[in-house]
Design a protein around this motif. Sequence first.
Motif, PDB file in Angstrom:
ATOM      1  N   GLN A 271      48.897  33.702   6.807  1.00 27.17           N
ATOM      2  CA  GLN A 271      50.283  33.338   7.091  1.00 27.17           C
ATOM      3  C   GLN A 271      51.263  34.107   6.208  1.00 27.17           C
ATOM      4  N   THR A 272      50.902  34.292   4.937  1.00 27.25           N
ATOM      5  CA  THR A 272      51.792  35.043   4.047  1.00 27.25           C
ATOM      6  C   THR A 272      51.890  36.500   4.489  1.00 27.25           C
TER       7      THR A 272
ATOM      8  N   LEU B 145      46.364  30.570   4.332  1.00 25.04           N
ATOM      9  CA  LEU B 145      47.612  30.885   3.634  1.00 25.04           C
ATOM     10  C   LEU B 145      47.747  32.395   3.421  1.00 25.04           C
TER      11      LEU B 145
ATOM     12  N   ASP C 259      54.233  36.563   7.377  1.00 24.32           N
ATOM     13  CA  ASP C 259      55.599  36.366   6.903  1.00 24.32           C
ATOM     14  C   ASP C 259      56.168  37.641   6.284  1.00 24.32           C
TER      15      ASP C 259
ATOM     16  N   ARG D 255      51.322  34.896  14.113  1.00 26.94           N
ATOM     17  CA  ARG D 255      50.056  35.178  13.444  1.00 26.94           C
ATOM     18  C   ARG D 255      48.956  35.418  14.469  1.00 26.94           C
TER      19      ARG D 255
ATOM     20  N   ASN E 106      50.235  32.521  -3.131  1.00 27.46           N
ATOM     21  CA  ASN E 106      50.228  31.503  -2.088  1.00 27.46           C
ATOM     22  C   ASN E 106      48.819  30.995  -1.822  1.00 27.46           C
TER      23      ASN E 106
ATOM     24  N   GLU F 103      61.154  32.152   9.794  1.00 25.76           N
ATOM     25  CA  GLU F 103      60.976  30.706   9.955  1.00 25.76           C
ATOM     26  C   GLU F 103      59.494  30.383  10.112  1.00 25.76           C
ATOM     27  N   PHE F 104      59.092  29.189   9.629  1.00 23.20           N
ATOM     28  CA  PHE F 104      57.682  28.824   9.661  1.00 23.20           C
ATOM     29  C   PHE F 104      57.116  28.862  11.073  1.00 23.20           C
ATOM     30  N   GLN F 105      57.847  28.362  12.063  1.00 24.36           N
ATOM     31  CA  GLN F 105      57.338  28.368  13.433  1.00 24.36           C
ATOM     32  C   GLN F 105      57.128  29.787  13.948  1.00 24.36           C
ATOM     33  N   ASP F 106      57.953  30.716  13.474  1.00 23.08           N
ATOM     34  CA  ASP F 106      57.752  32.116  13.848  1.00 23.08           C
ATOM     35  C   ASP F 106      56.474  32.677  13.227  1.00 23.08           C
ATOM     36  N   VAL F 107      56.185  32.278  11.982  1.00 17.54           N
ATOM     37  CA  VAL F 107      54.944  32.711  11.340  1.00 17.54           C
ATOM     38  C   VAL F 107      53.748  32.214  12.140  1.00 17.54           C
ATOM     39  N   VAL F 108      53.776  30.927  12.524  1.00 18.67           N
ATOM     40  CA  VAL F 108      52.662  30.353  13.287  1.00 18.67           C
ATOM     41  C   VAL F 108      52.517  31.066  14.627  1.00 18.67           C
TER      42      VAL F 108
END
Length: 198
Positions: free
Chosen positions: A129-130, A126, A133, A10, A33, A2-7
């Motif tokens: 973040q990628t 990006l 992820d 990181r 990306n 999930e995006f919030q988990d990536v944030v």
Amino acid sequence: MEFQDVVRRRRMIRSYDPDRPVPPETVERILQNAVRAPSAGFSQGWGFLVLETPEDIARFREACHLEDDPPYLAATVEAPLLIVTHSNKSVYLDRYAQSDKGFTDQDDSWWPAPYWDIDTGMAALLILQTATDAGLGACFFGLPKERIPHYREAFGVPEQFHPIGAVSIGYPDDAPKRDLRSRRKPTDEVIHRGRWSA
């Protein structure tokens, strides 16, 4: 993920498992990306140098290393993958001299900020973040200013491309991670609503 988990997950990782290369398909996803970052006027004035052989990474370290560098500096990095991010100011000046933008003299004095560098920074985010992820660790770091000519020569980087920084990427090793949560500034120090206050 999930995006919030990536944030949330990181963080800057400086130590990698030397026996686990980054899979080619993951490298491609990271790069695809990166080029989807926003850019002023859709100028896309960036360039990425991908270094993924031990020989290239050793050459990068040699080109960027200063004699008195402490060992923790990222220019001494041992990572299976490096992506050096570059901005190209001239692409932006050319783009904004076109008829739909109208700054025909190609002067940069009216720009309120160097968006060529900012956009490249967004592409670097990006990349970070990628990597997160994909279950990888990554670290963004700058190149020593005085070593940039050596870096350019070592890798044939054209003069119009300025290195903004590099991202080291790999599988994190098992070393304990530093917990920096106590050093994070309170949000009321950095977020201002309606009016800036002391």
